[in-house]
Structure formats: structure tokens, C-alpha cells
Motif scaffolding. Structure first.
Motif, mmCIF file in Angstrom:
data_model
loop_
_atom_site.group_PDB
_atom_site.id
_atom_site.type_symbol
_atom_site.label_atom_id
_atom_site.label_comp_id
_atom_site.label_asym_id
_atom_site.label_seq_id
_atom_site.Cartn_x
_atom_site.Cartn_y
_atom_site.Cartn_z
ATOM 1 N N TRP A 137 2.999 1.716 -6.179
ATOM 2 C CA TRP A 137 3.315 2.836 -5.203
ATOM 3 C C TRP A 137 4.711 3.071 -5.365
ATOM 4 O O TRP A 137 5.430 2.208 -5.038
ATOM 5 N N ARG A 138 5.423 4.081 -5.422
ATOM 6 C CA ARG A 138 6.872 4.369 -5.527
ATOM 7 C C ARG A 138 6.237 6.283 -4.942
ATOM 8 O O ARG A 138 5.433 6.362 -4.791
ATOM 9 N N VAL A 139 8.051 6.086 -3.969
ATOM 10 C CA VAL A 139 8.294 7.358 -3.716
ATOM 11 C C VAL A 139 8.597 8.358 -4.769
ATOM 12 O O VAL A 139 9.106 8.311 -5.234
ATOM 13 N N ALA A 192 16.433 4.068 -2.712
ATOM 14 C CA ALA A 192 15.480 4.554 -3.834
ATOM 15 C C ALA A 192 15.251 4.053 -4.517
ATOM 16 O O ALA A 192 14.369 3.608 -5.638
ATOM 17 N N ALA A 193 15.684 1.950 -4.697
ATOM 18 C CA ALA A 193 14.683 1.137 -5.026
ATOM 19 C C ALA A 193 13.542 1.088 -4.898
ATOM 20 O O ALA A 193 12.389 0.853 -5.984
ATOM 21 N N LEU A 194 12.416 1.818 -3.485
ATOM 22 C CA LEU A 194 12.166 2.496 -3.848
ATOM 23 C C LEU A 194 11.350 3.688 -4.013
ATOM 24 O O LEU A 194 9.950 4.315 -4.270
ATOM 25 N N THR A 195 12.059 4.474 -4.499
ATOM 26 C CA THR A 195 11.679 5.478 -5.476
ATOM 27 C C THR A 195 11.072 5.335 -6.888
ATOM 28 O O THR A 195 11.830 4.345 -7.696
ATOM 29 N N THR A 232 0.658 -1.272 -0.201
ATOM 30 C CA THR A 232 -0.047 0.204 0.038
ATOM 31 C C THR A 232 1.291 1.186 -0.258
ATOM 32 O O THR A 232 2.060 1.523 0.485
ATOM 33 N N GLN A 233 -0.214 2.523 0.213
ATOM 34 C CA GLN A 233 0.423 3.631 -0.754
ATOM 35 C C GLN A 233 1.885 4.320 1.396
ATOM 36 O O GLN A 233 2.684 4.057 1.236
ATOM 37 N N ALA A 234 1.064 3.405 2.360
ATOM 38 C CA ALA A 234 1.873 3.226 3.377
ATOM 39 C C ALA A 234 2.916 3.042 3.929
ATOM 40 O O ALA A 234 4.112 3.206 4.312
ATOM 41 N N GLU A 235 2.805 1.816 3.253
ATOM 42 C CA GLU A 235 3.669 0.283 3.251
ATOM 43 C C GLU A 235 5.042 0.870 2.789
ATOM 44 O O GLU A 235 6.505 0.843 3.089
ATOM 45 N N VAL A 236 4.321 1.097 1.340
ATOM 46 C CA VAL A 236 5.839 1.667 0.625
ATOM 47 C C VAL A 236 6.269 2.668 1.554
ATOM 48 O O VAL A 236 7.738 3.075 1.300
ATOM 49 N N ALA A 237 6.165 4.080 2.092
ATOM 50 C CA ALA A 237 6.174 5.010 3.123
ATOM 51 C C ALA A 237 7.240 4.574 4.299
ATOM 52 O O ALA A 237 8.652 5.468 4.061
ATOM 53 N N ARG A 249 8.165 1.228 4.556
ATOM 54 C CA ARG A 249 9.605 0.747 4.030
ATOM 55 C C ARG A 249 11.108 1.431 3.280
ATOM 56 O O ARG A 249 12.371 1.630 4.099
ATOM 57 N N PHE A 250 10.253 2.604 2.781
ATOM 58 C CA PHE A 250 11.517 4.039 2.587
ATOM 59 C C PHE A 250 12.227 4.413 4.171
ATOM 60 O O PHE A 250 13.605 4.484 3.919
ATOM 61 N N LEU A 251 11.270 4.584 4.719
ATOM 62 C CA LEU A 251 12.017 5.721 6.048
ATOM 63 C C LEU A 251 12.364 4.704 6.925
ATOM 64 O O LEU A 251 13.840 4.776 7.062
ATOM 65 N N VAL A 252 12.334 3.548 6.736
ATOM 66 C CA VAL A 252 12.960 2.244 7.881
ATOM 67 C C VAL A 252 14.839 1.953 6.739
ATOM 68 O O VAL A 252 15.468 1.496 7.942
ATOM 69 N N ALA A 253 14.584 1.981 5.568
ATOM 70 C CA ALA A 253 15.853 1.830 4.420
ATOM 71 C C ALA A 253 16.388 3.369 5.057
ATOM 72 O O ALA A 253 18.000 3.611 5.254
#
Length: 536
Positions: A140-142, A74-77, A53-58, A60-64
Motif C-alpha cells: 500500500w502507498r499513499v 514522502a517515502a510512504l507515497t 495494511t492500508q490503515a497502517e500506511v496511512a 505512518r504517513f500522518l505520524v511522519a
């Protein structure tokens, strides 16, 4: 069942098989050739995994991001190449010790969050930011934009941590700069000056730097500062160490003059100031000069002589036998090269380092005598010196005669460090318990203290240590002023190899030298001579 009925059943079964095979052929013919299903491959009967989901991608980005994993973040963007480049540069410029991120809210495609950078002790920088999420196909991507790292960051600008570059971080005892602040932290103008102490001093300077004298800068592509984003405009007050650049240079040059691993520790007896700690390239980057335990050989005869003097077993003029070899109890020991002096005063046996004399003295003492004498010379004391891990030595009681014989000549179970041996000479020189220190304003904690030998005993020890240089095994230092000392040769392993030692003092300077695998005390005496010659 009749035979006729059985034939109809069998016929019907055969027809069923034909129908199944025909259906199988009908299904397979239009599609791909038959192939095995890989492990974990989704088949027509297994549902597709849910897309993040949108929240999960966000999240995961913040954890990395918080882990400093630029590639994973970067892979999540939607622009991994640009994101990797910027994130890597930011981490390199700030050098954080920790980063924490937390999502604070979401509205539509925007996700708000906070970033907290820990850039060192008392250096914390926290602020809010926003990222935008967008669909790329079904995922979803950042949406990558440098402003999500910091609102003022762009592709052409960077973030870097800066200190008061060019100003002193650590001063030597005379006020000369020993370490200077650079962009990456405190560093020595001459890295070869104190390879062992330099990193220690730099680490303590960082820890004690506090909130002053640092800031986060927004810089352009050329590294020029555009804006100060956080931190203090003040300058850190430099720490003052006990180290003397002059003495440290002399010590480092002296140990560098030999090919074998060599270590030197110098202490100022009157204050306990650690003036220099040096070891050469073959000794590596360990800290054995301060805490490595070795058999001290005949340098320990300072403690053995002290024990005999305090017990009243002898005085410097007591005439004792010094045969080339002697069997004491069950232990037979000999002098280096088998020399024999006959019957000589104790001070002569000390100056010439007669093992047989000192082995017999130790054997006749009580089980605790050597241990107690060593303790009164600081050899079992324990200190907490900010930045350093020190260990003076280990000298346990010797219940058996054989063990006392070995311990009395610095072999057996006696183990001392160069730091501890230097502390022993500093105690004899000063006549009091010496508390080693590395900093003017950061006190040393005494975990286990000690009381020095009686004044009369110290006076007698000093006279014997002076004779070592004027007429004994330390004559190589006779041209270096009023030097008091003791040589040592310590066998190790199977006894076929030996380390060489010298310890002593001159004026308000005490030191110990260890040259590993030297075979004799000669190289340690030569290093000491080079050291004193350079100190002047």
C-alpha cells in the motif's frame, strides 16, 4: 551383541551416512552455492513478515507528517520526489511550532483526517483533508497529491505565514520603530543596533502578538498572494519598549570602540527604564551584561561607604589613614601601584580609591553591614522583567575580618553584574528603590524589593561620587558634564589580571561599564566618555 551383529550395525550406519550425504548433494547441486545466512535473513523455515495494511500506511504517513519529517512521509507515497519537495516547502513557509494529525475515517481507498497547525501563541489553524491509498505491487502507498496537505494546494502554489509586513512590531520609548514585521517575524532594520536586546524584543513581540495581524496565504510560484486561507486581516498593535534608539546607538558604538570584551547597561533612574544594553563582538552573544556575576572592585566602595555612613563610623570629612599597604587582621592589602595619601578625609580616600582606607572601614563594621548596605542599593533585589533574565548580584554576610576586608574593596565573595552595578548608581541618583522595566505595557514583577539608604547618606554619597570625576580616578570624564561616579579595578583568577569598571550617572541617565581583562579602570572610563559624548 555378537561381533557379527556389530559389523551389520556399523555397515548399516555407514550406508545411512552415504544416503544423507548423497541427498545433501542432490539438494545443493541444482541451487546456488552454499553461503552463510545473514542475521535476520528470512530462511525457508521462517514466514515472511506481514505487509503493512492500508490503515497502517496511512497512520505512518500522518505520524511522519506531524513530526515535520518530509523524507519519511514522502517515502510512504507513490511519488517520493514530488512529495518531499512540496512538504519541505510547506514547512519552510509556515514555520509551525507544532503539528497534530489524526485519522478520522476510511472508506474504500480514501482515508479522512484532520490537520492542526500551531503557528505561534494563539495562532492555530485546523481543517480536514483526505488522502487516497493505492497498491503499488503488493504494498500500500499513499497516492501523492498536494491537496492532501490542503485542499487548495497544487504543485505550482505554496502556503506561507505572513504578518503585517513593513509595520512596526516594537517601538522605542520615543515612538520610533525598533523592530519591523517581516514575513519571518519581527526584525531590526539595523541588526547591529541591539544584538543582545533585538532577539529578546522579537520573542516578546511574537508572544504578545495574539491572533491579530497574521494570516496563512496561498501564494503562486512568484510568491504573490492568491488567497488568504486563515488568520486575521487586522494589524498587530506594536509594543512600546523602554529602549532609546539614541542611547542604544551611543552604547553600542562605545563598547565597539575597544578590543577587549565590553558590556554597558544604561537605566533611567526616575522610571527604571532600561535605555540600552550593549556588548561588543569579543563579548559574544551571552547575556552577562544582565546576569553575569563578576568581582566589582572599587565600584563596591559605594556600598562600603554607605555602610560606614549608616553605622556612624565616619562621615565624608572624617580623617582616616591611607597608607600604601596595610595589614588588617590576617590580611595585607595595598593600593594600586602602592600609592599612599597619608591621613586624608574619607571623601578624598573615596575619590582616589584608597583600598587600605576602605579595607579598614569594612573590617570594623559588623558581619552583616556590607550585606545590608548592598541590599539597600538594590544589589540583592530580584525582578522578573518580561523577556529578560536579570541578576543584580550576590553579597553574603562576612563573619571573618579577612573576608570583610576583601569584600569592602569589591573582591572576596562579592559578585555583581553590570546590570546590578548600573542599578546601584540609579538608586543613588534617584534616592528611591528603582524597579527596572523593559516595556511600557508589560509590568516588571518585583520578587525581592528593597528600601534605599537614608536621604542624608545618599546626599553624602553623591558628593563623594562627584569628586571622583572632578579630582579623582574618573577625571577622564570631567569634560562630559556633571558626572557622578566610581571607578573599579577587580582582580580575578590568580590575581595577575583584572577587569576594569566604571559606574555613574549624569542627570537622569545611570550606567555601568565593564571591560574584561582591561588591567585597570582606564578603558571603562574611556568607554563611558565615548558613550556620553555620543548621547550628547
Amino acid at each position: 551383541m555378537t561381533s557379527r551383529a556389530r559389523r551389520w550395525v556399523l555397515a548399516g550406519g555407514g550406508l545411512a551416512v552415504v544416503i544423507v550425504v548423497a541427498l545433501a548433494l542432490f539438494v545443493l547441486l541444482p541451487g546456488d552455492p552454499v553461503r552463510p545466512v545473514a542475521a535476520g535473513e528470512r530462511t525457508a523455515s521462517s514466514p515472511a513478515p506481514p505487509r503493512p495494511t492500508q490503515a497502517e500506511v496511512a497512520d505512518r504517513f500522518l505520524v511522519a507528517f506531524g513530526k515535520g519529517d518530509a523524507a519519511a512521509a514522502a517515502a510512504l507515497t507513490d511519488d517520493p520526489a514530488a512529495a518531499t519537495k512540496t512538504l519541505s516547502a510547506v514547512w519552510q513557509g509556515l514555520g509551525p511550532t507544532a503539528v497534530t494529525t489524526s485519522r478520522t475515517g476510511a472508506q474504500g481507498d480514501a482515508v479522512t483526517f484532520t490537520i492542526t497547525w500551531t503557528l505561534g501563541p494563539q495562532r492555530v489553524w485546523s481543517y480536514g483533508s483526505t488522502m487516497t491509498t493505492a497498491r503499488t505491487g503488493e504494498d500500500w502507498r499513499v497516492h501523492w497529491d498536494p491537496v492532501l496537505v490542503h485542499p487548495k494546494l497544487t504543485a505550482e502554489r505554496g502556503l506561507t505565514l505572513r504578518g503585517p509586513i513593513g509595520t512596526p512590531a516594537v517601538l522605542d520609548r520615543d515612538g520610533a520603530p525598533l523592530l519591523v514585521w517581516q514575513a519571518a517575524g519581527p526584525s531590526a532594520p539595523d541588526p547591529g543596533l541591539a544584538p543582545l536586546l533585538g532577539p529578546v524584543l522579537a520573542r516578546v513581540a511574537r508572544e504578545q502578538g495574539g491572533a491579530d495581524g497574521w494570516h496563512v496565504a496561498l501564494v503562486d510560484a512568484a510568491g504573490a498572494e492568491v488567497e488568504r486561507l486563515a488568520g486575521s486581516a487586522g494589524e498587530s498593535k506594536p509594543l512600546t519598549s523602554s529602549v532609546s534608539i539614541r542611547v542604544q546607538q551611543a552604547a553600542q558604538g562605545a563598547v565597539n570602540s575597544v578590543a577587549k570584551p565590553a558590556r554597558l547597561v544604561a537605566i533611567r533612574p526616575s522610571t527604571g527604564d532600561i535605555l540600552a544594553v550593549a556588548q561588543n563582538g569579543p563579548a559574544g552573544t551571552d547575556t552577562k551584561a544582565l546576569n553575569g556575576l563578576y568581582a566589582p572592585g572599587s565600584t563596591f566602595k559605594i556600598a562600603t561607604a554607605s555602610a560606614a555612613l549608616m553605622a556612624g563610623a565616619a562621615n565624608p570629612d572624617t580623617v582616616l589613614p591611607c597608607p600604601g599597604s596595610a595589614t588588617i587582621g590576617t590580611r595585607t592589602i595595598g593600593n594600586d601601584d602602592g600609592f599612599a595619601l597619608g591621613d586624608v578625609p574619607l571623601h578624598t580616600a573615596f575619590a582616589r580609591s584608597c583600598n587600605t582606607t576602605f579595607g579598614k572601614l569594612a573590617a570594623d563594621l559588623g558581619p552583616d553591614a556590607l550585606n545590608q548596605a548592598a541590599a539597600r542599593l538594590g544589589l540583592t533585589a530580584d525582578f522578573v522583567v518580561p523577556g529578560l533574565t536579570t541578576e543584580a548580584g550576590a553579597v553574603e554576610p562576612a563573619p571573618s575580618t579577612a573576608q570583610r576586608v576583601e569584600n569592602g574593596i569589591g573582591q572576596g565573595t562579592v559578585r555583581l553584574s553590570p546590570f546590578g552595578v548600573a542599578l546601584m548608581s540609579a538608586t543613588v541618583a534617584s534616592g528611591r528603590a528603582v524597579v527596572p522595566r523593559l516595556w511600557r505595557d508589560l509590568p516588571t514583577t518585583v520578587t525581592t524589593g528593597y528600601q534605599p539608604p537614608p536621604r542624608a547618606v545618599l546626599d553624602q554619597l553623591r558628593g563623594m561620587m562627584r569628586e571622583v570625576v572632578t579630582a579623582g580616578t574618573g577625571r577622564g570624564l570631567s569634560g562630559r558634564g556633571a558626572v557622578f561616579g566610581k571607578t573599579g579595578t577587580a582582580q580575578f583568577g590568580d590575581g595577575s589580571a583584572a577587569h576594569g569598571w566604571f559606574t555613574g550617572y549624569r542627570g537622569d541617565l545611570a550606567w555601568a561599564v565593564l571591560v574584561e581583562e582591561a588591567g585597570s579602570s582606564g578603558p571603562a572610563v574611556a568607554v563611558s566618555s565615548a558613550f556620553l559624548g555620543a548621547v550628547g
